[in-house]
Design a protein around this motif. Structure first.
Motif, PDB file in Angstrom:
ATOM      1  N   THR A 134       0.872  -1.169   0.000  1.00 47.06           N
ATOM      2  CA  THR A 134       0.000   0.000   0.000  1.00 47.06           C
ATOM      3  C   THR A 134       0.911   1.221   0.000  1.00 47.06           C
ATOM      4  O   THR A 134       2.067   1.149   0.426  1.00 47.06           O
ATOM      5  N   THR A 155       3.829   0.028   2.644  1.00 44.95           N
ATOM      6  CA  THR A 155       3.521  -1.020   3.617  1.00 44.95           C
ATOM      7  C   THR A 155       3.289  -2.339   2.900  1.00 44.95           C
ATOM      8  O   THR A 155       2.334  -2.471   2.122  1.00 44.95           O
ATOM      9  N   ALA A 179       2.118  -6.189   2.375  1.00 43.43           N
ATOM     10  CA  ALA A 179       1.014  -7.001   2.900  1.00 43.43           C
ATOM     11  C   ALA A 179       1.542  -8.112   3.810  1.00 43.43           C
ATOM     12  O   ALA A 179       0.838  -8.537   4.725  1.00 43.43           O
ATOM     13  N   GLY A 220       0.715  -6.372   7.337  1.00 42.93           N
ATOM     14  CA  GLY A 220       0.759  -4.924   7.132  1.00 42.93           C
ATOM     15  C   GLY A 220       1.213  -4.161   8.359  1.00 42.93           C
ATOM     16  O   GLY A 220       0.905  -2.985   8.519  1.00 42.93           O
ATOM     17  N   PRO A 252       5.340  -1.084   8.206  1.00 42.26           N
ATOM     18  CA  PRO A 252       5.463  -0.084   7.136  1.00 42.26           C
ATOM     19  C   PRO A 252       6.882   0.474   7.041  1.00 42.26           C
ATOM     20  O   PRO A 252       7.580   0.590   8.042  1.00 42.26           O
TER      21      PRO A 252
END
Length: 166
Positions: free
Chosen positions: A93, A112, A114, A118, A121
């Motif tokens: 992300t 970040t 998965a 998560g 980061p």
């Protein structure tokens, strides 16, 4: 401006616009630097948050071009991206880190993965001063009480860069 293609032998993003992030994760660039130096540093008051520092000197205009590609990727990759190398593929992300500061152009981004639910980061700041980019990256460990880029490290390096370019 066209988005640079993946550097040979490094991670590749599933979306061309996100390739600058795969390059950041691979510590590479589609734009060949003049010279670079890598360091790992720790803030005195926060030994649980090591920072990887990479100083990269580019030919005239190239530092701006690299930073522009990363800036564009922040906007284009808000829905995430997948980075793959010869061993694995990981979904990330993307979120802007608005507290990045220093130099002529600062940029901060959280990537970040998965994996690990998560919970790990990566905070990356890219700070331009003239033709030099300073890349700072740290993993936001759950046991780290500060939960942010160690600013003592950033301030010290940005100060050195300002003196060096006078």
């Amino acid at each position: 401006m066209s988005t640079p293609k993946a550097s040979a032998g490094h991670a590749k993003a599933d979306k061309l616009a996100c390739q600058p992030f795969a390059d950041l994760l691979s510590v590479s660039s589609a734009v060949v630097p003049r010279t670079f130096v890598d360091r790992s540093v720790v803030e005195a008051g926060n030994p649980k948050a090591p920072v990887r520092l990479r100083l990269v000197s580019y030919a005239p205009g190239d530092a701006e071009r690299v930073l522009e590609a990363i800036t564009t990727a922040v906007g284009a990759c808000g829905g995430g991206f997948k980075a793959s190398d010869s061993d694995a593929s990981t979904q990330f992300t993307v979120k802007a880190d608005p507290i990045a500061y220093g130099g002529e152009e600062p940029l901060g981004v959280w990537l970040t993965p998965a994996v690990g639910g998560g919970k790990l980061p990566i905070d990356i700041w890219v700070i331009r001063t003239n033709g030099v980019l300073a890349y700072f990256s740290t993993v936001d460990l759950p046991e780290d009480p500060y939960r942010a880029m160690p600013t003592e490290v950033v301030s010290a390096q940005v100060g050195k860069m300002a003196v060096a370019v006078g």
